[in-house]
Design an enzyme around this catalytic site. Structure first.
Site, PDB file in Angstrom:
ATOM      1  N   SER A  20      -8.191   1.312   0.520  1.00 14.37           N
ATOM      2  CA  SER A  20      -8.174   0.437   1.616  1.00 14.37           C
ATOM      3  C   SER A  20      -9.336   0.497   2.637  1.00 14.37           C
ATOM      4  CB  SER A  20      -6.744   0.715   2.115  1.00 14.37           C
ATOM      5  OG  SER A  20      -6.720  -0.147   3.558  1.00 14.37           O
TER       6      SER A  20
ATOM      7  N   HIS B 199       0.922  -1.220   0.107  1.00 15.74           N
ATOM      8  CA  HIS B 199       0.053  -0.023   0.162  1.00 15.74           C
ATOM      9  C   HIS B 199       0.879   1.133   0.058  1.00 15.74           C
ATOM     10  CE1 HIS B 199      -2.754   2.972   1.445  1.00 15.74           C
ATOM     11  NE2 HIS B 199      -3.919   2.206   0.857  1.00 15.74           N
TER      12      HIS B 199
ATOM     13  N   GLU C 118       0.733   3.878   1.462  1.00 18.80           N
ATOM     14  CA  GLU C 118       1.076   4.699   2.692  1.00 18.80           C
ATOM     15  C   GLU C 118       2.066   3.858   3.551  1.00 18.80           C
ATOM     16  OE1 GLU C 118      -1.229   5.270   6.969  1.00 18.80           O
ATOM     17  OE2 GLU C 118      -2.583   5.415   5.241  1.00 18.80           O
TER      18      GLU C 118
END
Length: 317
Positions: free
Chosen positions: A232, A132, A134
């Site tokens: 997400s 992901h 992040e």
């Protein structure tokens, strides 16, 4: 001949839903950059994970790329709300590129926590999803080897560390509250001295939207979540509904609804991920109203009034 009577459908619409303060800020940064510099403005990675938002910004003059190498010289670039590794702004500065950082302030807070913990000599166990943006951005804030990714309770059972008494944990901001609690419980059992970061890293908007879905999911026959397929926080909303025993589907737009889903359904719950605009919720209600006599009721679990400041230099753009 009289029109056939439409079947009745009750909608329970979760609140809070849709845009969070970080997403709203990130989108506004791109819009104001286009106003200030003129098109095109380049954006590294999708500014937020929502196709409608990305397409809308493309129409205004934004060009989305995955890597800084794809950004020409002498044009501004915006970094997405998910955050980027330190190497990215460093490379932009090396090339003389003007950049605007649209990283959500709550993600930036996790970045600073990671720096402080590593500087204090602690190894970080980071709860998140591999790959992901992040997670990639957060790992890029500290030297390689300073953090270990833990995705599941099983990972937490199996993780090995060299100094169990000198650990800390951090989390991705868009995780399932319940899943994270389960993973964290394992880490705290195995490593009683693990240091907590202070306030929960899972952002207020993620927590609030999951709580709102949980509040209505058991009262409806079907749950529809509007959000990006790669979002997400939207995927977590589907999971929250399913854990209440309710069938749930993630859709990007109203046109994605399969009418077979609504066979025999009398009550539908509706919510939207943090990067989905409210107009997509209204679009879905309108679409359902074409086939059903719709009655809608908003169910609010907690009020939201969070806002984040824009970067200096854009406030008056």
């Amino acid at each position: 001949m009289a029109d056939p009577v439409k079947p009745f459908l009750e909608l329970l619409i979760a609140a809070p839903r849709g845009f969070c303060a970080g997403v709203d800020r990130a989108i506004r940064i791109v819009e104001l950059a286009i106003e200030k510099y003129g098109a095109p403005v380049y954006v590294r990675h999708e500014i937020v994970h929502n196709k409608y938002v990305v397409d809308s910004l493309k129409a205004k003059g934004a060009i989305f790329v995955e890597e800084l190498d794809q950004v020409p010289d002498d044009v501004p670039v915006v970094f997405s709300a998910h955050g980027v590794p330190k190497a990215v702004p460093a490379k932009a500065e090396e090339r003389g590129l003007e950049y605007l950082d649209a990283t959500c302030p709550l993600v930036s807070k996790v970045h600073r926590q990671a720096e402080r913990l590593v500087a204090a000599g602690r190894h970080i166990l980071f709860i998140g999803h591999a790959g992901h943006p992040e997670v990639i951005g957060t790992f890029g804030q500290v030297p390689m080897g300073s953090m270990t990714l833990v995705e599941t309770p099983a990972d937490a059972e199996g993780v090995r560390v060299s100094d169990p008494g000198n650990l800390a944990f951090l989390t991705q901001t868009t995780l399932s509250v319940d899943d994270t609690a389960a993973t964290l419980a394992v880490l705290q059992r195995r490593f009683p001295d693990i240091l907590a970061p202070g306030p929960n890293d899972i952002c207020y908007a993620t927590t609030n939207r999951q709580g709102a879905v949980k509040a209505i999911a058991s009262s409806v026959d079907l749950m529809l979540i509007i959000g990006g397929l790669n979002s997400s926080n939207s995927l977590r909303l589907v999971e929250v509904a399913e854990r209440q025993g309710t069938t749930a589907h993630l859709i990007q737009r109203a046109e994605d609804v399969d009418w077979d889903w609504l066979a025999g359904v009398g009550t539908v719950g509706v919510s939207a991920g943090a990067s989905a605009p409210e107009l997509l919720v209204r679009e879905l209600v309108d679409k359902l109203s074409e086939r059903f006599e719709v009655s809608e009721r908003e169910v609010e679990t907690v009020p939201e009034n969070v806002t984040f400041k824009l970067p200096r230099g854009l406030e008056a753009a």
